[in-house]
Design a protein around this motif. Structure first.
Motif, PDB file in Angstrom:
ATOM      1  N   THR A 217       0.891  -1.109  -0.043  1.00 50.17           N
ATOM      2  CA  THR A 217      -0.059  -0.058  -0.047  1.00 50.17           C
ATOM      3  C   THR A 217       0.945   1.214  -0.021  1.00 50.17           C
ATOM      4  O   THR A 217       2.056   1.181   0.469  1.00 50.17           O
ATOM      5  CB  THR A 217      -0.940   0.107   1.342  1.00 50.17           C
ATOM      6  N   ARG A 218       0.453   2.181  -0.479  1.00 47.99           N
ATOM      7  CA  ARG A 218       1.129   3.665  -0.506  1.00 47.99           C
ATOM      8  C   ARG A 218       1.326   4.188   0.662  1.00 47.99           C
ATOM      9  O   ARG A 218       0.360   4.366   1.436  1.00 47.99           O
ATOM     10  CB  ARG A 218       0.758   4.501  -1.542  1.00 47.99           C
ATOM     11  N   ASN A 219       2.565   4.418   1.214  1.00 46.13           N
ATOM     12  CA  ASN A 219       2.780   5.148   2.614  1.00 46.13           C
ATOM     13  C   ASN A 219       2.825   6.555   2.088  1.00 46.13           C
ATOM     14  O   ASN A 219       1.794   7.195   2.695  1.00 46.13           O
ATOM     15  CB  ASN A 219       4.036   4.741   3.064  1.00 46.13           C
ATOM     16  N   TRP A 220       3.443   6.873   1.267  1.00 44.92           N
ATOM     17  CA  TRP A 220       3.316   8.506   0.829  1.00 44.92           C
ATOM     18  C   TRP A 220       4.311   8.563  -0.445  1.00 44.92           C
ATOM     19  O   TRP A 220       5.300   7.807  -0.449  1.00 44.92           O
ATOM     20  CB  TRP A 220       3.965   9.400   1.879  1.00 44.92           C
ATOM     21  N   GLY A 221       4.008   9.348  -1.476  1.00 48.07           N
ATOM     22  CA  GLY A 221       4.658   9.567  -2.659  1.00 48.07           C
ATOM     23  C   GLY A 221       4.831   8.220  -3.341  1.00 48.07           C
ATOM     24  O   GLY A 221       3.949   7.345  -3.528  1.00 48.07           O
ATOM     25  N   GLN A 222       6.211   7.968  -3.724  1.00 46.52           N
ATOM     26  CA  GLN A 222       6.438   6.620  -4.052  1.00 46.52           C
ATOM     27  C   GLN A 222       7.086   5.639  -3.190  1.00 46.52           C
ATOM     28  O   GLN A 222       8.041   5.053  -3.548  1.00 46.52           O
ATOM     29  CB  GLN A 222       7.348   6.887  -5.398  1.00 46.52           C
ATOM     30  N   VAL A 223       6.733   5.785  -1.719  1.00 45.51           N
ATOM     31  CA  VAL A 223       7.094   4.829  -0.997  1.00 45.51           C
ATOM     32  C   VAL A 223       5.825   4.047  -0.553  1.00 45.51           C
ATOM     33  O   VAL A 223       4.878   4.432  -0.151  1.00 45.51           O
ATOM     34  CB  VAL A 223       7.493   5.754   0.337  1.00 45.51           C
ATOM     35  N   TRP A 224       6.146   2.690  -0.638  1.00 47.64           N
ATOM     36  CA  TRP A 224       5.216   1.616  -0.463  1.00 47.64           C
ATOM     37  C   TRP A 224       5.604   0.779   0.741  1.00 47.64           C
ATOM     38  O   TRP A 224       6.675   0.561   1.047  1.00 47.64           O
ATOM     39  CB  TRP A 224       4.872   0.970  -1.584  1.00 47.64           C
ATOM     40  N   GLN A 225       4.357   0.194   1.536  1.00 48.63           N
ATOM     41  CA  GLN A 225       4.665  -0.289   2.539  1.00 48.63           C
ATOM     42  C   GLN A 225       4.022  -1.687   2.861  1.00 48.63           C
ATOM     43  O   GLN A 225       2.860  -2.018   2.086  1.00 48.63           O
ATOM     44  CB  GLN A 225       4.272   0.509   3.874  1.00 48.63           C
ATOM     45  N   THR A 226       4.570  -2.536   3.626  1.00 52.57           N
ATOM     46  CA  THR A 226       3.876  -3.762   3.807  1.00 52.57           C
ATOM     47  C   THR A 226       4.352  -4.524   5.296  1.00 52.57           C
ATOM     48  O   THR A 226       5.535  -4.165   5.765  1.00 52.57           O
ATOM     49  CB  THR A 226       4.197  -5.000   3.021  1.00 52.57           C
ATOM     50  N   GLY A 227       3.578  -4.999   6.131  1.00 50.60           N
ATOM     51  CA  GLY A 227       4.088  -5.673   7.291  1.00 50.60           C
ATOM     52  C   GLY A 227       4.304  -7.130   7.268  1.00 50.60           C
ATOM     53  O   GLY A 227       4.882  -7.793   8.157  1.00 50.60           O
ATOM     54  N   GLU A 228       4.371  -7.573   5.906  1.00 45.33           N
ATOM     55  CA  GLU A 228       4.923  -8.804   5.700  1.00 45.33           C
ATOM     56  C   GLU A 228       6.390  -8.967   5.795  1.00 45.33           C
ATOM     57  O   GLU A 228       7.119  -8.165   5.538  1.00 45.33           O
ATOM     58  CB  GLU A 228       4.563  -9.219   4.034  1.00 45.33           C
TER      59      GLU A 228
END
Length: 270
Positions: A217-228
């Motif tokens: 999922t998008r965190n902000w801008g072109q930084v993406w996140q996952t808890g995996e």
């Protein structure tokens, strides 16, 4: 050549030729491009101002999540977009061709069109009207260029100039780049050096063992996140740009990948 096997032989020869064309020469890291090409958009009117200093001070980071646009390959040919164009960070990485228009006094004569990458947000200023200082207020489409970029098309004394602009393909050297920061339980993936449309709208990751295809999922801008939990696995990323094309970077991160290190794929858009 005749017989039932003749068409089959032709197909085999074509496939072998195609495979040979994708083999890199010794010492060469060939960048593979996916099918299709980003199509340029229509010209539209807007205005441009500048921010930062003559050397680009204060413009190398910002609301897209890029840490240093020069180190990351974008240079100082960048722009902070108004709210109406920034689209909550979804437009980060998009490229625009810009030219100064209708201002003979301030436009530099004969200046070629300027190509810039969206790397920041020009925030609104609701204390001033949209036609007098609040240049980045909605619904205005506005370009706040770095000073080095602005000075390529207009005089510094102008402050603000009318322009025309259009979306163009981002031409990048080498493959897409991935940098993971955070920790074992919270990964933030910054995607940079994206060609073609330039603006990433979806990212998925897959490991070589336990981790199946997982959307980020998008965190902000072109930084993406996952808890995996991604550590300990060779990672493959698949990105999709706003023109719905996809590129898969197979095993771009080795099993012993490290946080904060940038890894380069052998594939990009064009």
């Amino acid at each position: 050549m005749s017989g039932w096997w003749a068409p089959l032989l032709v197909v085999v020869l074509v496939l072998l030729a195609s495979a040979a064309s994708n083999v890199a020469a010794p010492g060469e890291a060939r960048v593979h491009h996916n099918h299709g090409k980003f199509m340029e958009g229509p010209w539209r009117p807007a205005h441009a101002t500048f921010y930062g200093d003559h050397d680009g001070t204060g413009t190398r980071a910002g609301a897209c999540g890029y840490k240093d646009t020069v180190a990351e390959g974008y240079g100082l040919q960048t722009v902070a977009l108004s709210t109406a164009m920034f689209n909550g960070g979804a437009t980060c990485g998009a490229c625009y061709e810009v030219r100064c228009t209708e201002s003979p006094k301030w436009c530099k004569p004969g200046a070629p069109p300027l190509v810039v990458t969206a790397t920041n947000l020009c925030p609104p200023n609701y204390q001033q009207s949209g036609d007098n200082g609040g240049w980045c207020n909605p619904p205005r489409e506005h370009f706040d260029l770095t000073m080095p970029a602005f000075l390529q098309i207009a005089e510094e004394k102008a402050g603000i100039v009318p322009i025309s602009y259009r979306r163009v393909s981002c031409l990048k050297q080498g493959g897409i780049r991935y940098t993971i920061t955070g920790n074992k339980y919270f990964n933030m993936v910054t995607v940079t050096n994206v060609g073609g449309a330039g603006d990433v709208v979806a990212v998925t990751v897959k490991g070589d063992d336990r981790v199946k295809w997982t959307p980020l999922t998008r965190n902000w801008g072109q930084v993406w996140q996952t808890g995996e939990i991604l550590v300990g696995e060779s990672l493959t990323f698949r990105v999709m740009t706003s023109d719905h094309r996809k590129a898969t970077s197979w095993h771009v991160l080795p099993r012993d990948w490290q946080f904060g290190v940038t890894y380069r794929a052998t594939k990009n858009f064009h």
